[in-house]
Scaffold this active site. Sequence first.
Site, mmCIF file in Angstrom:
data_model
loop_
_atom_site.group_PDB
_atom_site.id
_atom_site.type_symbol
_atom_site.label_atom_id
_atom_site.label_comp_id
_atom_site.label_asym_id
_atom_site.label_seq_id
_atom_site.Cartn_x
_atom_site.Cartn_y
_atom_site.Cartn_z
ATOM 1 N N GLU A 34 0.825 -1.204 0.000
ATOM 2 C CA GLU A 34 0.000 0.000 0.000
ATOM 3 C C GLU A 34 0.864 1.260 0.000
ATOM 4 O OE1 GLU A 34 -3.924 -0.349 2.568
ATOM 5 O OE2 GLU A 34 -2.282 -1.552 3.392
ATOM 6 N N PHE A 35 1.967 1.168 0.750
ATOM 7 C CA PHE A 35 2.871 2.312 0.797
ATOM 8 C C PHE A 35 3.386 2.634 -0.605
ATOM 9 C CE2 PHE A 35 6.815 4.573 1.304
ATOM 10 C CZ PHE A 35 6.576 5.423 2.369
ATOM 11 N N ASP A 36 3.814 1.589 -1.313
ATOM 12 C CA ASP A 36 4.348 1.790 -2.665
ATOM 13 C C ASP A 36 3.316 2.397 -3.603
ATOM 14 O OD1 ASP A 36 6.790 0.923 -1.965
ATOM 15 O OD2 ASP A 36 6.528 -1.123 -2.729
ATOM 16 N N LEU A 82 35.503 13.005 22.264
ATOM 17 C CA LEU A 82 35.222 12.749 23.667
ATOM 18 C C LEU A 82 36.475 12.214 24.339
ATOM 19 C CD1 LEU A 82 31.793 10.893 23.363
ATOM 20 C CD2 LEU A 82 32.165 13.201 24.235
ATOM 21 N N GLU A 111 24.297 7.551 28.226
ATOM 22 C CA GLU A 111 23.806 7.083 26.927
ATOM 23 C C GLU A 111 24.757 6.016 26.424
ATOM 24 O OE1 GLU A 111 23.705 10.532 24.388
ATOM 25 O OE2 GLU A 111 22.901 11.698 26.057
ATOM 26 N N LYS A 113 27.223 4.443 23.639
ATOM 27 C CA LYS A 113 28.075 5.017 22.598
ATOM 28 C C LYS A 113 27.954 4.129 21.366
ATOM 29 C CE LYS A 113 32.648 7.042 22.016
ATOM 30 N NZ LYS A 113 33.177 6.413 20.818
ATOM 31 N N ASP A 115 28.546 2.915 17.562
ATOM 32 C CA ASP A 115 29.716 2.883 16.702
ATOM 33 C C ASP A 115 29.269 3.008 15.246
ATOM 34 O OD1 ASP A 115 32.360 2.862 16.520
ATOM 35 O OD2 ASP A 115 32.629 0.699 16.730
ATOM 36 N N ARG A 134 31.552 14.617 10.266
ATOM 37 C CA ARG A 134 32.363 15.288 11.267
ATOM 38 C C ARG A 134 33.615 15.907 10.667
ATOM 39 N NH1 ARG A 134 34.298 13.093 17.038
ATOM 40 N NH2 ARG A 134 36.117 12.154 16.085
ATOM 41 N N GLU A 170 24.582 9.671 15.059
ATOM 42 C CA GLU A 170 25.408 8.646 14.463
ATOM 43 C C GLU A 170 24.618 7.928 13.367
ATOM 44 O OE1 GLU A 170 28.067 8.946 16.363
ATOM 45 O OE2 GLU A 170 29.320 7.287 15.684
ATOM 46 N N TYR A 222 21.378 12.362 19.356
ATOM 47 C CA TYR A 222 21.520 12.521 20.796
ATOM 48 C C TYR A 222 22.000 13.890 21.254
ATOM 49 C CZ TYR A 222 25.989 10.825 19.006
ATOM 50 O OH TYR A 222 27.095 10.628 18.242
ATOM 51 N N LYS A 285 27.219 12.332 30.382
ATOM 52 C CA LYS A 285 27.208 13.786 30.168
ATOM 53 C C LYS A 285 26.641 14.481 31.403
ATOM 54 C CE LYS A 285 26.433 12.947 25.283
ATOM 55 N NZ LYS A 285 25.468 12.802 24.197
ATOM 56 N N LYS A 309 34.837 3.224 27.702
ATOM 57 C CA LYS A 309 34.950 2.185 26.672
ATOM 58 C C LYS A 309 34.784 0.803 27.286
ATOM 59 C CE LYS A 309 35.968 4.496 22.878
ATOM 60 N NZ LYS A 309 37.014 4.597 21.922
ATOM 61 N N CYS A 403 49.595 -20.617 -5.528
ATOM 62 C CA CYS A 403 48.149 -20.625 -5.318
ATOM 63 C C CYS A 403 47.679 -22.000 -4.840
ATOM 64 C CB CYS A 403 47.435 -20.242 -6.614
ATOM 65 S SG CYS A 403 45.639 -20.322 -6.464
ATOM 66 N N CYS A 406 45.371 -23.495 -7.813
ATOM 67 C CA CYS A 406 45.825 -23.835 -9.168
ATOM 68 C C CYS A 406 47.336 -23.988 -9.266
ATOM 69 C CB CYS A 406 45.343 -22.785 -10.167
ATOM 70 S SG CYS A 406 46.201 -21.215 -10.021
ATOM 71 N N CYS A 421 46.868 -14.381 -7.007
ATOM 72 C CA CYS A 421 47.115 -15.435 -7.983
ATOM 73 C C CYS A 421 46.866 -14.829 -9.349
ATOM 74 C CB CYS A 421 46.183 -16.620 -7.753
ATOM 75 S SG CYS A 421 46.183 -17.728 -9.173
ATOM 76 N N CYS A 427 42.250 -20.242 -12.849
ATOM 77 C CA CYS A 427 42.181 -20.536 -11.421
ATOM 78 C C CYS A 427 40.710 -20.644 -11.012
ATOM 79 C CB CYS A 427 42.877 -19.414 -10.663
ATOM 80 S SG CYS A 427 42.919 -19.625 -8.897
HETATM 81 P P1 AMP Z 1 35.721 9.500 19.739
HETATM 82 O O1 AMP Z 1 35.573 9.457 18.234
HETATM 83 O O2 AMP Z 1 36.252 8.231 20.327
HETATM 84 O O3 AMP Z 1 36.367 10.750 20.224
HETATM 85 O O4 AMP Z 1 34.232 9.534 20.283
HETATM 86 C C1 AMP Z 1 33.410 10.602 19.992
HETATM 87 C C2 AMP Z 1 32.344 10.138 19.077
HETATM 88 O O5 AMP Z 1 31.472 9.208 19.705
HETATM 89 C C3 AMP Z 1 31.426 11.240 18.690
HETATM 90 O O6 AMP Z 1 31.936 11.986 17.627
HETATM 91 C C4 AMP Z 1 30.181 10.520 18.284
HETATM 92 O O7 AMP Z 1 30.218 10.266 16.909
HETATM 93 C C5 AMP Z 1 30.268 9.176 18.976
HETATM 94 N N1 AMP Z 1 29.111 8.893 19.839
HETATM 95 C C6 AMP Z 1 28.399 7.736 19.790
HETATM 96 N N2 AMP Z 1 27.381 7.747 20.667
HETATM 97 C C7 AMP Z 1 27.418 8.948 21.295
HETATM 98 C C8 AMP Z 1 26.608 9.570 22.306
HETATM 99 N N3 AMP Z 1 25.568 8.945 22.867
HETATM 100 N N4 AMP Z 1 26.937 10.824 22.690
HETATM 101 C C9 AMP Z 1 27.992 11.471 22.127
HETATM 102 N N5 AMP Z 1 28.792 10.946 21.186
HETATM 103 C C10 AMP Z 1 28.525 9.689 20.767
HETATM 104 ZN ZN ZN Z 2 45.125 -19.691 -8.580
#
Ligand code: AMP
Ligand code: ZN
Length: 665
Positions: A34-36, A82, A111, A113, A115, A134, A170, A222, A285, A309, A403, A406, A421, A427
């Site tokens: 339906e969305f489509d 950070l 919060e 963190k 990745d 960034r 992020e 965040y 924070k 960490k 290799c 082969c 290789c 191969c």
């Molecule tokens: P770093 O790159 O190790 O200096 O860590 C800082 C980065 O952590 C920030 O630039 C954010 O991209 C990331 N990050 C992930 N989660 C959070 C969060 N909840 N608050 C602030 N920074 C965060």
């Molecule tokens: Zn090979």
Amino acid sequence: MSTVKQQIEALREELREHNYNYYVLDNATISDYEFDIKLKQLQELEANHPEFFDANSPTQRVGGAITKNFETVAHEYRMYSLDNSYSKEDLQDWEKRIKKLVDGHVQYTCELKYDGASISLTYENGLFQKAVTRGDGFQGDDVTANVKTIKSVPLQLKGDYPPKFDIRGEIVLPFEGFNKMNEERIEIGEEPYRNPRNTASGSLKLQDSAEVAKRPLECLLYNIIGDNLGIKSQFESLEKARQWGFKVPEAAKLVNSIDEVLGFIEYWDTHRHGLPYETDGVVVKVNDLQQQEELGYTAKSPRWAMAYKFKAEQVSTRLNSIVYQVGRTGAITPVANLEPVELAGTTVKRASLHNADQIEKLDIRVGDEVFVEKGGEIIPKILGVDLTKRPIDIQPTQYITHCPECGTELVRQEGEAQHYCPNYNGCKPQIIGRIQHYISRKAMDIEGLGGETVALLVNEGLIYNYSDLYELTKEQVIPLERMAEKSAENLIQGIEQSKNIPFERVLYALGIRYVGETVAKKLAKHYKSVDELASASPEDLVSVDEIGVKIAESVHAFFISEENKNILNRLKYFGVQLEMSVEELEGKTNILEGQSIVVSGVFESISRNELKKLIEDNGGKVSSSISSKTSYIVAGDNMGPSKKEKAEALGIDIINEYEFLQKLN
Ligand code: AMP
Ligand code: ZN
């Protein structure tokens, strides 16, 4: 009867709401189908009524804009790093420093963190304006077109948002989507991506935003930044951002002491493994924004925040053997077979050793007890050897010279870490990988034929390269494992149908190194046939827009190979499209090649979409924003005043539709 404008508005509003429910709240309120349908309705209305164009319409999420060079833009507010902490003591020291600088009780927001790739989004009057990476913290890359395709990024806000602010967060790739992408890559014989974080940040820098739209990226936010926002604390800003329609992680907590912070850390250190995204720590924070201001910043990071960490989980286990895998391109990857061991909730049996240098650097030997860590990578990595446990009689590892598939002597190019290789056409894994690529979805899209069947066909000696597919018969295929009359028929039919696949995709399917989808399109458009392309010199190739030396040399090398010439002749004989069809060629020229053209406003004699198509058909590029690289602007009525100002400031010509059509004649 409602007016067209009202219809468009209503559809936009409705689709926006469904998007929000699905991508931000994870709670679907309409079926995909339906969305489509509704999206198509809106697309049609918008195409017929370009005067109601809106850059933030839900139709703009499918992408399509191509960015060749990402513009560098300054952050209005710097994006800091950070400080890191690793222990209870580190956090307690931090609190002591804080208490010296501010008065009163200090509350903290905890919060997770995430990745991924940090991003800063700008909103004005509730509308999404731009997204910037960034970069070095002072300036980053404008990736607006790509971020717009991420469905959890609201293009229009709800509630009582401030007139102007930035919001930071992020861009992440959830495990599930990441694994799915990798399954597809493995299927077509490509190397899987290493980890979600790099894949997320790599996605932001893709040139084709339609490609980004296909990736299951998410945006978690965040941090709100701006002047006079009327927000008093970090925790409040999370709540506000949620109300305005942003995806703000629920795992945030307001606490009263470092002890409570430690409780949060302890809880998530184990529970984070159940989350859909990669996390590598906790960010603490100071909650009160007034206190944050008093604390201020060091040269690199805020004094009011601290990252903790998590320790990556580590175990030690025995290295049983090293095997060497050969990829589609011939690249060799050494893989460690380990004594199975539990790590971060899964059983680990294998680890990547990357390349010869890595093995030598760590002096890893079969029989060693090795330390294994599961960090951001999906495949765990070996950190080193427990020398105290090394048996006295084991030998240093001799990296293979030939290799394993082969027997050809391996080569290693100056400056490259990987061995290859070079037996391109003889191969097996390379042969199989190349055919798997040929049949894959974005290439010849052969239905009824999968990667495993390709391997079977090669192993049974039924095919040696992709041109052999066209000589396969049903009778040859039926005896294969898991084949039946019907599936064999489908397979043969699928191969037959691939003869209709247009030239640009055939060119991609050939699997020429460095010729991905976009480059294949470019080359097809420019040369129009394989014969023309094959006779182009490297110098000629480099003169094509966007084709560099590396690609040119690879293309040239591909076509001078006798073996490849032979394969191409066979493809031609079987009727595969090795040139653009008459219909494709119709109305196509290179008149506008190398030109970047901006289209703005409403036109009399032609629709906006037709105009854009004309530009592309004649070799030009449609760009959505004006920069010093813009060749000229085709403007109709109602060209935006800010665009006009910018064009004038940069001295870029503005022409009308008739002047433009004149150019084509
Ligand atoms: P770093 O790159 O190790 O200096 O860590 C800082 C980065 O952590 C920030 O630039 C954010 O991209 C990331 N990050 C992930 N989660 C959070 C969060 N909840 N608050 C602030 N920074 C965060
Ligand atoms: Zn090979």
